[in-house]
Design an enzyme around this catalytic site. Structure first.
Site, PDB file in Angstrom:
ATOM      1  CE1 TYR A  45      -4.664  -2.095   5.069  1.00 19.37           C
ATOM      2  CE2 TYR A  45      -3.347  -0.174   4.497  1.00 19.37           C
ATOM      3  CZ  TYR A  45      -4.136  -1.237   4.118  1.00 19.37           C
ATOM      4  OH  TYR A  45      -4.396  -1.455   2.794  1.00 19.37           O
ATOM      5  CB  SER A  97      -0.875  -0.008   1.264  1.00 21.75           C
ATOM      6  OG  SER A  97      -1.499   1.237   1.494  1.00 21.75           O
TER       7      SER A  97
END
Length: 288
Positions: free
Chosen positions: A155, A142
């Site tokens: 995350y 990401s």
């Protein structure tokens, strides 16, 4: 797309979002597919969509956080397809809450899916990939594997871990016929924020706030993201950035590795303020 049209691809998280878009585009290119998702209904819906393409598609209900289930998935895919040329570790989840609001169980849940799911996928599919004359591994990181915003401790940790794992793996496989790509998407219009888990001690309103922020930020469609990934695979790119925002963030963190958050925080505040002014869309988002 000769490599894709003649191959067999494994895609996890294929029930929706980028996973479904990847499956559709791979099937359209002529690839056979072994699709996995923990949500059987969504997975079967994807398979039904692909039925019109004539591609050979098998479905596998898999929780990628469970090592034995991934191991069984690899064995099943090998038995049903006989070979494998492309592995896309796409399955992933998100979590709402600051570090002090989430429990260690919340943290482990996310890491088990986002990080260990990719590790298990590579562990059990790599032997099959090595039998192909050309093969490719794609791991989804990401932009939060490039930067680490407040409120994203779990995350960001998982996506930085995927990045490190992918880069080291690529170096170990250098000179072989198995290539490795690490993907860093920016804001993609998927349901990941709405489906995210609420931390054990995170106020319920935080989910609404986080979703509002995400939907203002996410500009790239899953279809465009999938096309970019597959183009990167065809071209053998080691690092695949998706979206203008991803390129901007990549440059920013290189120029200001210790202070990028000050600039991004101000930009996010402006986005939230703009959203609050939109008719019929009052923003409940707090400042980061």
């Amino acid at each position: 797309m000769s490599f894709l049209s003649s191959g067999v691809a494994v895609v996890t998280g294929a029930g929706s979002g980028m996973g479904r878009a990847l499956a559709e585009q791979l099937a359209a290119a002529g690839s056979a597919l072994a699709l996995a998702d923990v949500d059987e209904a969504s997975l079967l819906e994807t398979a039904q969509i692909l039925g019109k393409t004539g591609a050979l598609v098998t479905t596998h209900v898999v929780d990628v956080a469970k090592e034995e289930r991934v191991k069984a998935f690899a064995a099943d895919a090998r038995e049903r397809h006989g070979r494998l040329t492309l592995l896309i570790n796409n399955a992933g989840v998100a979590l709402h809450g600051d570090f002090e609001e989430i429990s260690l169980d919340d943290f482990r849940w996310l890491m088990d899916i986002n990080f260990w799911g990719a590790v298990y996928g590579v562990r059990y599919f790599l032997p099959l990939l090595k039998h192909a004359p050309r093969a490719h591994i794609v791991n989804l990181s990401s932009v939060f594997g490039l930067i680490a915003p407040a409120g994203q401790t779990a995350y960001a940790a998982s996506k930085f871990a995927v990045r490190g794992f992918s880069e080291a793996l690529r170096h170990e496989l250098e000179g072989s016929h198995v290539k490795v790509s690490c993907v860093h998407p920016g804001g993609i219009r998927t349901s990941i924020a709405r489906r995210a888990r609420l931390g054990e001690r995170t106020p319920a309103v935080r989910q609404e706030q986080s979703v509002a922020q995400f939907e203002q930020w996410a500009r790239t469609s899953p279809e465009a993201a999938a096309a970019r990934i597959l183009r990167g695979v065809e071209q053998g790119e080691a690092r695949i950035l998706i979206g203008v925002d991803a390129y901007q963030i990549d440059v920013l963190q290189r120029l200001r590795p210790a202070s990028y958050w000050k600039l991004l925080k101000k930009k996010l505040e402006k986005v939230v303020a703009a959203a609050a002014k939109e008719p019929g869309k009052p923003s409940t988002a707090r400042k980061p």
